[in-house]
Write an enzyme that holds these catalytic residues in place. Structure first.
Site, PDB file in Angstrom:
ATOM      1  N   ARG A 103       0.848  -1.196   0.000  1.00  0.00           N
ATOM      2  CA  ARG A 103       0.000   0.000   0.000  1.00  0.00           C
ATOM      3  C   ARG A 103       0.877   1.238   0.000  1.00  0.00           C
ATOM      4  NH1 ARG A 103      -2.853   1.104   5.903  1.00  0.00           N
ATOM      5  NH2 ARG A 103      -0.896   1.602   6.926  1.00  0.00           N
ATOM      6  N   ASP A 201       4.615  -1.730  11.977  1.00  0.00           N
ATOM      7  CA  ASP A 201       4.679  -2.255  10.612  1.00  0.00           C
ATOM      8  C   ASP A 201       5.080  -3.732  10.665  1.00  0.00           C
ATOM      9  OD1 ASP A 201       5.826  -3.045   8.018  1.00  0.00           O
ATOM     10  OD2 ASP A 201       5.451  -0.966   7.479  1.00  0.00           O
ATOM     11  N   ASP A 204       8.139  -4.825   8.497  1.00  0.00           N
ATOM     12  CA  ASP A 204       9.412  -4.339   9.035  1.00  0.00           C
ATOM     13  C   ASP A 204       9.817  -5.139  10.276  1.00  0.00           C
ATOM     14  OD1 ASP A 204       9.481  -2.455   7.065  1.00  0.00           O
ATOM     15  OD2 ASP A 204       9.119  -0.732   8.376  1.00  0.00           O
TER      16      ASP A 204
HETATM   17  C1  PRP Z   1       0.743  -4.241   5.268  1.00  0.00           C
HETATM   18  C2  PRP Z   1       0.035  -5.487   5.732  1.00  0.00           C
HETATM   19  C3  PRP Z   1      -1.155  -5.550   4.832  1.00  0.00           C
HETATM   20  C4  PRP Z   1      -1.482  -4.088   4.608  1.00  0.00           C
HETATM   21  C5  PRP Z   1      -2.666  -3.717   5.442  1.00  0.00           C
HETATM   22  O1  PRP Z   1       1.475  -4.503   4.119  1.00  0.00           O
HETATM   23  O2  PRP Z   1       0.837  -6.638   5.674  1.00  0.00           O
HETATM   24  O3  PRP Z   1      -0.923  -6.194   3.605  1.00  0.00           O
HETATM   25  O4  PRP Z   1      -0.334  -3.334   5.036  1.00  0.00           O
HETATM   26  O5  PRP Z   1      -3.068  -2.418   5.188  1.00  0.00           O
HETATM   27  P1  PRP Z   1      -4.473  -2.091   4.506  1.00  0.00           P
HETATM   28  O6  PRP Z   1      -5.515  -2.929   5.189  1.00  0.00           O
HETATM   29  O7  PRP Z   1      -4.647  -0.626   4.798  1.00  0.00           O
HETATM   30  O8  PRP Z   1      -4.367  -2.368   3.046  1.00  0.00           O
HETATM   31  P2  PRP Z   1       2.385  -3.388   3.402  1.00  0.00           P
HETATM   32  O9  PRP Z   1       1.594  -2.696   2.327  1.00  0.00           O
HETATM   33  O10 PRP Z   1       3.005  -2.504   4.438  1.00  0.00           O
HETATM   34  O11 PRP Z   1       3.465  -4.250   2.669  1.00  0.00           O
HETATM   35  P3  PRP Z   1       4.555  -5.272   3.293  1.00  0.00           P
HETATM   36  O12 PRP Z   1       3.810  -6.494   3.720  1.00  0.00           O
HETATM   37  O13 PRP Z   1       5.456  -5.500   2.133  1.00  0.00           O
HETATM   38  O14 PRP Z   1       5.247  -4.597   4.441  1.00  0.00           O
HETATM   39  N1  URA Z   2       0.280  -2.332   7.910  1.00  0.00           N
HETATM   40  C1  URA Z   2       1.020  -2.662   8.988  1.00  0.00           C
HETATM   41  O1  URA Z   2       2.041  -3.349   8.863  1.00  0.00           O
HETATM   42  N2  URA Z   2       0.639  -2.191  10.194  1.00  0.00           N
HETATM   43  C2  URA Z   2      -0.469  -1.440  10.375  1.00  0.00           C
HETATM   44  O2  URA Z   2      -0.777  -1.057  11.519  1.00  0.00           O
HETATM   45  C3  URA Z   2      -1.226  -1.105   9.236  1.00  0.00           C
HETATM   46  C4  URA Z   2      -0.843  -1.578   8.014  1.00  0.00           C
END
Ligand code: PRP
Ligand code: URA
Length: 210
Positions: A103, A201, A204
């Site tokens: 996102r 996150d 992370d």
């Molecule tokens: C995080 C998480 C979800 C998303 C949730 O992923 O793992 O996929 O955010 O947020 P939303 O409900 O508002 O869409 P991120 O986009 O940070 O990617 P990552 O898993 O690569 O860290």
């Molecule tokens: N993605 C994450 O990893 N943490 C949050 O709290 C929201 C979106």
């Protein structure tokens, strides 16, 4: 859409340790793994089965095997990958597909950057893994993607969810047979779209990139 909210003391204590900002990545990964295995027991309650004849050292009997076609499990990269081992430990028969979604941290809109899934998911029971259900954009996009490939029976496992994300998913999944198995329903999203109190996150913290 159905939401099954976990209610178990071990899930609650492990989620608390997961939320703790001092929990280091190796322990974080271990906790995610254990939590998914526990949540997967509930998530797989509706797996289709067939009778399986078996002979014990004492007598022949008829037991149970998973029905064909095999269930499909889909971790949403990147953070959902940390949930895969915990799921397939419980369901080693599952076939694994992948969706990469991220996102935009400004608009909070997800984009799909990778996809490795069968073209036809008709008749397959699908399980989507993503630790965080925040705005619901990522999971909603994934569920739509699977339904466009013919999936009609989809269960998502999320560790933490926000009420805003649940409400958004209700709209996005209208007409679909979707269940969300959730470790905890948190209070709200903050102005940056993070779950409060949440855990930060997830990607992370799983991969040590804080
Ligand atoms: C995080 C998480 C979800 C998303 C949730 O992923 O793992 O996929 O955010 O947020 P939303 O409900 O508002 O869409 P991120 O986009 O940070 O990617 P990552 O898993 O690569 O860290
Ligand atoms: N993605 C994450 O990893 N943490 C949050 O709290 C929201 C979106």
């Amino acid at each position: 859409m159905r939401v099954a909210l976990a209610d178990h003391p071990l899930i609650a204590t492990k989620l608390t340790e997961l939320r703790d900002e001092t929990t280091p990545s190796p322990r974080f990964r271990g906790l995610v793994d254990e939590l998914v295995t526990m949540l997967a027991v509930e998530a797989t309650r509706g797996l289709r089965t067939v009778p399986r004849p078996v002979t014990t050292p004492v007598a022949p009997t008829v037991g149970t095997a998973l029905a064909a076609p095999k269930p499909m499990v889909v971790p949403i990269l990147r953070a959902g990958l940390g949930m895969l081992d915990g799921f397939i430990r419980l369901v080693p028969e599952a076939e694994v597909g992948f969706l990469g979604m991220v996102r935009d941290e400004e608009t909070l809109k997800p984009t799909t950057y990778a996809e490795r899934l069968p073209a036809d998911l008709g008749g397959r029971q699908c399980f989507v893994l993503d630790p965080m259900l925040a705005t619901g954009g990522s999971l909603g996009g994934a569920l739509r993607f699977l339904s466009e490939r013919g999936a009609r029976d989809i269960t998502a496992i999320c560790l933490l969810g926000a009420p805003e994300g649940i409400a958004a998913l209700e709209q996005l999944t209208a007409g679909l047979d979707v269940t969300i198995v959730l470790g905890s329903l948190d209070e709200q999203l903050n102005e940056r779209g993070y779950i409060v109190p949440g855990l930060g996150d997830a990607g992370d913290r799983l991969y040590g990139t804080v």
